[in-house]
Design an enzyme around this catalytic site. Structure first.
Site: not given
Ligand code: NVA
Ligand code: CP
Length: 308
Positions: A108, A138, A295, A135, A227, A267
């Site tokens: 990540r 997800q 997931r 992502h 989101d 998500c």
């Molecule tokens: N768009 C959000 C997704 C979190 C899972 C972010 O990048 O924070």
């Molecule tokens: N949806 C998602 O990726 O959640 P986290 O940021 O908790 O991993």
């Protein structure tokens, strides 16, 4: 060996195979304890390293459980606790060392470019556990979750409401091309999908409608998704962005303009009272908790696909 970096890298057939495998594996383990291994333990004796440059609850937990269910083990590496491209060791050297220790890496990262270059230096597969650009894990879980309750997603209408220019909306646009989804994005002009993804969508003939009217965007929809208005590391004036996005809140009135059978997806983590009301996220049409659980199932299938 294959990487899983973006939905756009996979063919429709490959995505379908991943989804079908997830479906099969989930049904085969009915009644088993949460972390009990699947009967065939396809990942026995193997391990995954996970690196998180940003916070995570679901990705961290679901990959760990996924690996356990496949019969393997996982290790979570905190970038601040390892030598990770900060002068003491180059990313290339870290990648080479990890390739000796484990069988697959999940990253990540705030920089999609880092993900690509890290992957190039690994001799094992890499999975994108969220980047600034996409992502994909997800979105695979979301499609799987949609199909569990509403059947084949091909030809169905998904509405994306709110911030139209983030990692989730990018991966959703890519999946629309691959799986024949009718995609309607309801967002203010300022937060419309970026030029790159729009030209990719045109080239790949995505059935995509972008409108600044959220009611228009949810008309005849089978699923409403949203989101957080401000993503992790989103370098914006939060107050201004939230003010502009206010008319795009998913509330009961907006939900009632979609099909009665429509589901609500997010998500997570969620900004309750911002992009969605409590009434909707805690209501009957919401599938967000099953989405989080899935997931695990989608990622087991992705890990297997990478290693097969
Ligand atoms: N768009 C959000 C997704 C979190 C899972 C972010 O990048 O924070
Ligand atoms: N949806 C998602 O990726 O959640 P986290 O940021 O908790 O991993």
């Amino acid at each position: 060996m294959k990487n899983f970096i973006d939905i756009s890298d996979c063919s429709s057939k490959e995505l379908r195979e991943i989804l079908e495998e997830a479906k099969k594996r989930k049904s085969l383990r009915a009644g088993l304890n949460k972390s009990a291994p699947d009967e065939d333990k396809p990942f026995e004796g193997k391990s995954m390293a996970m690196i998180f440059e940003k916070p995570s609850t679901r990705t961290r937990m679901s990959f760990d459980i996924a690996v356990k269910q496949l019969g393997g083990s996982s290790i979570i590496l905190n970038p601040d606790g390892i030598h990770y491209g900060k002068g003491e060791e180059t990313l290339k050297d870290t990648a080479k060392v990890l390739s000796e220790y484990v069988d697959i890496v999940m990253l990540r990262t705030s920089s999609h470019e880092n993900l690509i270059s890290f992957g190039k230096h690994l001799s094992i597969p890499i999975i994108n556990g969220l980047s600034d650009k996409s992502h994909p894990c997800q979105i695979m879980s979301d499609i799987f979750t949609f199909e569990e309750s509403n059947g084949d997603i091909s030809g169905k209408t998904i509405s994306w409401i709110g911030d139209g220019n983030n990692n989730m909306s990018n991966s959703l646009i890519e999946s629309a091309a691959k799986l024949n989804i009718v995609l309607k994005i309801g967002c203010p002009k300022k937060y419309s999908p970026n030029k790159n993804i729009i030209s990719w969508a045109k080239k790949n003939k995505v059935n995509l409608k972008i409108t600044s009217d959220p009611y228009e965007a949810v008309k005849n929809s089978d699923c409403i998704m949203t989101d957080k208005w401000v993503s992790m590391n989103d370098k914006v004036n939060k107050k201004t962005k939230k003010k502009i996005l206010k008319p795009y809140q998913v509330n009961k009135k907006l939900m009632s303009n979609a099909k009665p059978s429509a589901i609500f997806m997010h998500c997570l983590p969620v900004g309750r009272g911002e992009e969605v009301t409590d009434e909707v996220i805690d209501g009957d049409q919401s599938v967000v908790w099953r989405q989080a659980l899935n997931r695990v199932h989608a990622q087991k299938s992705i890990i297997k696909w990478c290693l097969d």
